[in-house]
Design a protein around this motif. Structure first.
Motif, short mmCIF file in Angstrom:
data_model
loop_
_atom_site.label_atom_id
_atom_site.label_comp_id
_atom_site.label_asym_id
_atom_site.label_seq_id
_atom_site.Cartn_x
_atom_site.Cartn_y
_atom_site.Cartn_z
N ASP A 55 0.81 -1.16 0.04
CA ASP A 55 -0.01 0.01 0.02
C ASP A 55 0.86 1.26 0.15
O ASP A 55 1.92 1.27 0.74
CB ASP A 55 -0.92 -0.08 1.32
CG ASP A 55 -2.10 -1.05 1.27
OD1 ASP A 55 -2.28 -1.57 -0.05
OD2 ASP A 55 -2.05 -1.45 2.41
N TYR A 56 0.52 2.11 -0.75
CA TYR A 56 1.28 3.61 -0.65
C TYR A 56 0.50 4.67 -0.42
O TYR A 56 -1.03 4.68 -0.60
CB TYR A 56 1.67 3.74 -2.17
CG TYR A 56 2.74 2.72 -2.69
CD1 TYR A 56 4.01 2.99 -2.43
CD2 TYR A 56 2.43 1.58 -3.22
CE1 TYR A 56 4.86 2.08 -2.88
CE2 TYR A 56 3.17 0.58 -3.53
CZ TYR A 56 4.58 0.74 -3.58
OH TYR A 56 5.59 -0.15 -3.59
N ARG A 57 0.79 5.65 0.42
CA ARG A 57 0.21 6.96 0.84
C ARG A 57 -0.20 7.69 -0.34
O ARG A 57 0.36 7.63 -1.42
CB ARG A 57 0.87 7.45 1.85
CG ARG A 57 1.09 6.73 3.25
CD ARG A 57 1.65 7.62 4.56
NE ARG A 57 0.70 8.88 4.64
CZ ARG A 57 0.99 9.64 5.54
NH1 ARG A 57 1.75 9.46 6.52
NH2 ARG A 57 0.16 10.48 5.84
N ALA A 58 -1.13 8.46 -0.19
CA ALA A 58 -1.67 9.54 -1.10
C ALA A 58 -0.12 10.46 -1.64
O ALA A 58 0.59 10.76 -0.40
CB ALA A 58 -2.71 10.54 -0.85
N PRO A 256 8.21 -13.94 -0.33
CA PRO A 256 7.72 -14.15 -1.74
C PRO A 256 8.57 -14.61 -2.68
O PRO A 256 8.24 -15.19 -3.68
CB PRO A 256 6.94 -12.64 -1.96
CG PRO A 256 8.00 -11.70 -1.40
CD PRO A 256 8.18 -12.61 -0.15
N TYR A 257 9.94 -14.52 -2.38
CA TYR A 257 10.90 -14.82 -3.16
C TYR A 257 11.43 -16.09 -2.88
O TYR A 257 12.69 -16.43 -3.41
CB TYR A 257 12.05 -13.82 -3.43
CG TYR A 257 11.41 -12.24 -3.81
CD1 TYR A 257 10.72 -12.42 -4.88
CD2 TYR A 257 12.01 -11.24 -3.30
CE1 TYR A 257 10.37 -11.17 -5.71
CE2 TYR A 257 11.59 -10.31 -3.83
CZ TYR A 257 10.78 -10.04 -5.06
OH TYR A 257 10.26 -8.86 -5.43
N GLU A 280 2.88 -17.23 3.49
CA GLU A 280 4.16 -16.79 2.17
C GLU A 280 4.31 -15.40 2.41
O GLU A 280 5.58 -15.15 2.28
CB GLU A 280 3.62 -16.91 0.76
CG GLU A 280 4.48 -17.02 -0.04
CD GLU A 280 3.97 -17.18 -1.49
OE1 GLU A 280 4.48 -16.42 -2.57
OE2 GLU A 280 3.22 -18.15 -1.81
N PHE A 281 3.32 -14.36 2.69
CA PHE A 281 3.82 -12.99 2.69
C PHE A 281 2.62 -12.27 3.22
O PHE A 281 1.55 -12.53 3.27
CB PHE A 281 3.87 -12.56 1.08
CG PHE A 281 4.26 -11.12 0.88
CD1 PHE A 281 5.27 -10.42 1.24
CD2 PHE A 281 2.87 -10.44 0.32
CE1 PHE A 281 5.31 -9.01 1.16
CE2 PHE A 281 3.29 -9.05 0.03
CZ PHE A 281 4.39 -8.27 0.37
N ASP A 282 2.94 -11.06 4.03
CA ASP A 282 2.22 -10.08 4.57
C ASP A 282 2.71 -8.76 4.01
O ASP A 282 3.76 -8.43 4.55
CB ASP A 282 1.88 -10.42 5.86
CG ASP A 282 0.86 -9.80 6.27
OD1 ASP A 282 0.59 -8.34 6.19
OD2 ASP A 282 -0.17 -10.38 7.11
N ASN A 283 1.92 -7.85 3.38
CA ASN A 283 2.27 -6.70 3.04
C ASN A 283 2.53 -5.66 4.47
O ASN A 283 2.68 -4.50 4.16
CB ASN A 283 1.69 -6.15 2.02
CG ASN A 283 0.11 -5.77 2.19
OD1 ASN A 283 -0.30 -5.96 3.38
ND2 ASN A 283 -0.46 -5.16 1.47
N ARG A 284 1.99 -6.22 5.47
CA ARG A 284 2.02 -5.34 6.79
C ARG A 284 2.64 -6.11 7.88
O ARG A 284 2.35 -6.32 8.82
CB ARG A 284 0.40 -5.26 7.30
CG ARG A 284 -0.49 -4.40 6.31
CD ARG A 284 -1.92 -4.60 6.66
NE ARG A 284 -2.07 -3.82 7.90
CZ ARG A 284 -2.28 -2.35 7.90
NH1 ARG A 284 -2.42 -1.84 6.86
NH2 ARG A 284 -2.25 -1.85 9.17
N MET A 285 3.98 -6.18 7.50
CA MET A 285 5.00 -6.86 8.41
C MET A 285 5.20 -6.27 9.65
O MET A 285 5.44 -6.74 10.72
CB MET A 285 6.35 -7.26 7.53
CG MET A 285 6.55 -8.39 6.75
SD MET A 285 6.28 -9.88 7.52
CE MET A 285 7.39 -10.05 8.81
#
Length: 404
Positions: A55-58, A256-257, A280-285
């Motif tokens: 996720d990216y901020r505005a 993921p790799y 496998e992966f979480d984008n909120r580590m």
């Protein structure tokens, strides 16, 4: 309170050939800056295949270049096996230059690789320097063992190139933790440009919650990107298989790799152990680390900053080749009493690792070794520096204070 800017622009470069560290560091800095300055826009050039999974901020966006993978022997290959590496590098170089020409940044921040992968950023540095862009090189607290870094950089005359192109060098750590250029013959001009800003503090992002946080106390095992993390996870699984008294809930994040064959093996073995959970992966580590009782990791830069930021007891089992960066960081942090450490050959002993895991849940957090060892002021210092630079731009009006 935020300070308002009028269309200020920062371009960041993250070569991303192995793991997620470079992109995550750039993203952390970008989010901090747009949080402090209204009207500031940040664009990240990334080679990470999963840049879009975050996720990216505005006012933070990214541009991807064709992906290149760094192999375990230190060599590179194109992610697209049918495309020649040199052709891939030419495409990357062209995209980087075109992005800089179109975006016209006030500041260009390059992460770790002074000239980019195989020199792909040098042409863009020349172009931006000629138009007056402020050029920043960001270095980790530890780059590599001095003899390895010197051998790598000598071929490209790298220290002289840094002196030639860059206005400043940010070291993402405090000066009393480690000097990333120790043992090298550093030109006085480069030394004068070095600014030890401190570690980059992390926080739990706002928004949706991770679905992977267990309801009970848990140990988190993380390998970062996972490309070289199979040995660490295999050692942990071995310890649980060999010592039936090891019953603490443990969440393992493969990354993921991680190669598919190793991922399949480790998932199958872990599924037979009730207290192990594998994702496998979480984008909120950040959220997973914040919720953990303790952390087991390889000790890459971002994970280390998160361990300090969330004040978590940690066991570091560092990678020792082809780079010694993680080993040096873990040894220094262990000397300061901030973490526990096992060498990979020690971790391979299931009973020795089992004993370390049992001790870990009772270990004191890093802050109890002394607050002076934490030094998590990097984002604050970077924000202040950037604000001062943008204040001085002749083509823009002074910054004004506006309410949230």
């Amino acid at each position: 309170m935020k300070r308002r800017l009028e269309d200020a622009r920062i371009l960041m470069y993250s070569h991303d050939t192995f793991g997620l560290g470079h992109l995550r560091r750039c993203r952390t800095i970008a989010h901090s800056l747009v949080g402090d300055y209204r009207g500031l826009n940040v664009l990240i050039i990334s080679g990470a295949t999963i840049a879009g999974a975050f996720d990216y901020r505005a006012r933070v966006d990214f541009v991807t270049v064709p992906s290149v993978i760094k192999l375990k022997d230190g060599e590179y290959t194109s992610m697209a096996g049918h495309v020649d590496l040199q052709d891939t590098l030419k495409m990357r170089q062209a995209i980087i230059r075109q992005t800089a020409e179109n975006f016209q940044p006030d500041i260009f921040i390059v992460d770790k690789e002074p000239l980019g992968l195989k020199g792909e950023v040098e042409e863009t540095l020349q172009y931006l320097k000629a138009r007056g862009t402020t050029l920043v090189l960001g270095m980790r607290d530890v780059m590599d063992a001095p003899h390895l870094l010197e051998a790598e950089w000598k071929k490209s005359n790298m220290l002289q190139k840094i002196d030639q192109f860059y206005d400043t060098v940010w070291v993402y750590g405090p000066p009393d933790f480690y000097d990333p250029l120790i043992g090298l013959d550093v030109p006085s001009g480069v030394r004068r440009k070095m600014d030890f800003v401190g570690f980059l503090q992390r926080s739990v992002p706002q928004g949706t919650k991770s679905e992977h946080v267990p309801d009970e106390d848990y140990i988190l095992v993380t390998t970062g990107g996972g490309g070289d993390g199979a040995d660490l996870v295999r050692d942990v699984v071995n310890a649980y298989e060999q010592d039936q008294s090891l019953q603490h809930k443990t969440l393992i994040v493969l990354g993921p790799y991680m190669p598919a064959r190793e991922r399949t093996e480790l998932v199958e073995r872990s599924n037979k152990i009730a207290c192990l959970e594998v994702i496998e992966f979480d984008n909120r580590m950040e959220e997973l680390i914040d919720g953990a009782k303790a952390v087991v990791a390889m000790g890459g830069y971002n994970t280390y900053c998160e361990i300090l930021s969330f004040d978590k007891p940690a066991l570091i089992i560092p990678r020792t080749r082809p780079r010694e960066e993680q080993l040096i960081r873990a040894q220094r942090a262990s000397e300061l009493g901030l973490i526990d450490m096992l060498l990979p050959e020690e971790s391979a002993d299931p009973m020795l690792l089992s004993a370390a895991l049992k001790r870990l849940t009772h270990r004191a957090p890093p802050s109890q070794s002394g607050e002076e060892n934490m030094r998590l002021e990097g984002l604050v210092h970077i924000s202040r520096i950037v604000g001062d630079w943008l204040d001085d731009r002749e083509s823009y009006p002074p910054l004004s204070i506006v309410a949230e």
